[in-house]
Design an enzyme around this catalytic site. Structure first.
Site, short mmCIF file in Angstrom:
data_model
loop_
_atom_site.label_atom_id
_atom_site.label_comp_id
_atom_site.label_asym_id
_atom_site.label_seq_id
_atom_site.Cartn_x
_atom_site.Cartn_y
_atom_site.Cartn_z
CB VAL A 105 -0.95 0.04 1.06
CG1 VAL A 105 -1.98 1.15 1.38
CG2 VAL A 105 -1.72 -1.16 1.35
CB CYS A 106 1.03 4.17 0.40
SG CYS A 106 1.49 5.82 0.30
CB THR A 107 5.79 4.68 0.37
OG1 THR A 107 5.29 4.76 1.87
CG2 THR A 107 5.47 6.14 -0.40
CB THR A 125 4.52 4.00 -5.16
OG1 THR A 125 4.40 4.20 -3.85
CG2 THR A 125 5.07 4.74 -6.04
#
Length: 330
Positions: A105-107, A125
């Site tokens: 998730v995300c970074t 990302t």
């Protein structure tokens, strides 16, 4: 649902983890049922999230030696990734070999890349971190515009609420779309923004169609928003009757094909307004609108603002966010 029937999900966390990246997917999986979700840190001790809240932890990553269904790696503020990613990489690499699928998730994608799990793959990302990610990991193809990307057993998602979109997609895959739709309704979120959809989307209210013909219809418009997508043309391209195509759109989306095409064209125009300085008439033409006024009316129907206002608000929001993003590392 899973290879071992347990539905085991491990969320790998460390100090500084973004709370929303943990809470969003965990809430979705918990409400769906059928999953056993546990948090694991390197040493099995509680961790402190980015907002200062302490998160209890169930397991130690270093001592975990069982197979799991899904490994989830949430994100971290960018200024902490240089410390967090290498520290987690070995444990994540080891756990990934025992998981049916690995999700970031995300970074969290930085952690997967540091672990060598993304080489040769296509990923996404957080939009703010895509350029940095591409520079640090040139062996990985980054899609900065996608909400989530699946490449084999690896699924990566954009920032913030994209983790919820991804978790709903996983529920739909594991337990069926009806269950995912029920969870989305309970959480009062949309089911579901298509994975390839822009991270800044006005079209999130429309679900990914289960019907193959409708998916082809979407692909036709997305590939060429300015093309001829009148009902007669689209029906001929898809080799079905106009009446049947209209029925499919009304059943799946609650709107006519024409309104659906309009929404996709609005989204194409949004991307052009966000990414450059093209004049409004040029944006209208490239997005498939017959005139700037036609585009303006469509924007007002779909977004509630005119194209010029949308461009201004988008840039103003970016300008205001920049200092905060720099301070918080995102």
């Amino acid at each position: 649902m899973t290879t071992n029937g347990t539905g085991d999900v491990i969320v790998a966390v460390s100090d500084g983890v973004l709370l929303l990246d943990v809470a969003g997917p965990v809430q979705v999986l918990n409400d769906a049922g059928g999953y056993r979700v546990r948090l694991a840190s390197l040493d099995g001790r509680p961790v402190r999230a980015d907002v200062g809240i302490s998160l209890s932890v169930d397991l130690s990553l270093s001592s975990l030696d069982v197979a799991v269904d899904t490994l989830i790696v949430p994100g971290y503020p960018r200024h902490e990734l240089g410390t967090v990613a290498p520290a987690l990489a070995d444990s994540v690499r080891r756990m990934a070999s025992r998981a049916r699928r690995v999700v970031s998730v995300c970074t969290g994608a930085f952690v997967l890349a540091e672990a060598g799990l993304l080489d040769g793959r296509r990923v996404t990302t957080h939009w703010e971190a895509c350029a940095e990610f591409a520079a640090r990991f040139p062996q990985v193809t980054v899609d900065p515009d996608a909400i989530y990307v699946r490449d084999g057993p690896i699924v990566t998602s954009a920032g913030g609420s994209a983790g919820i979109d991804l978790a709903l997609a996983l529920v739909g895959e594991d337990l069926g779309e009806d269950r995912a739709r029920a969870v989305a309704k309970y959480l009062v979120v949309f089911l579901q923004r298509p994975g390839g959809q822009s991270q800044f989307s006005a079209f999130g209210a429309v679900a990914t169609p289960s019907n193959a013909t409708l998916r082809r219809a979407i692909d036709l418009v997305v590939a060429n928003p300015s093309g001829d997508h009148r009902l007669t043309t689209m029906a001929a391209e898809l080799a079905i009757s106009e009446r049947h195509l209209t029925r499919l759109f009304r059943r799946e989306f609650g709107m006519t094909p024409g309104r659906f095409v309009e929404r996709l064209r609005v989204e194409a125009a949004q991307a052009l307004l966000e990414s450059g300085d093209a004049a409004i008439p040029t944006v209208a033409s490239l997005s498939g609108f017959s005139s700037p006024e036609t585009m303006r009316q469509a924007f007002l129907r779909v977004l509630g603002v005119a194209p010029s206002t949308y461009r201004h608000r988008f840039r103003l929001a970016n300008d205001r966010a920049a200092p905060d993003l720099q301070i918080r590392g995102m």
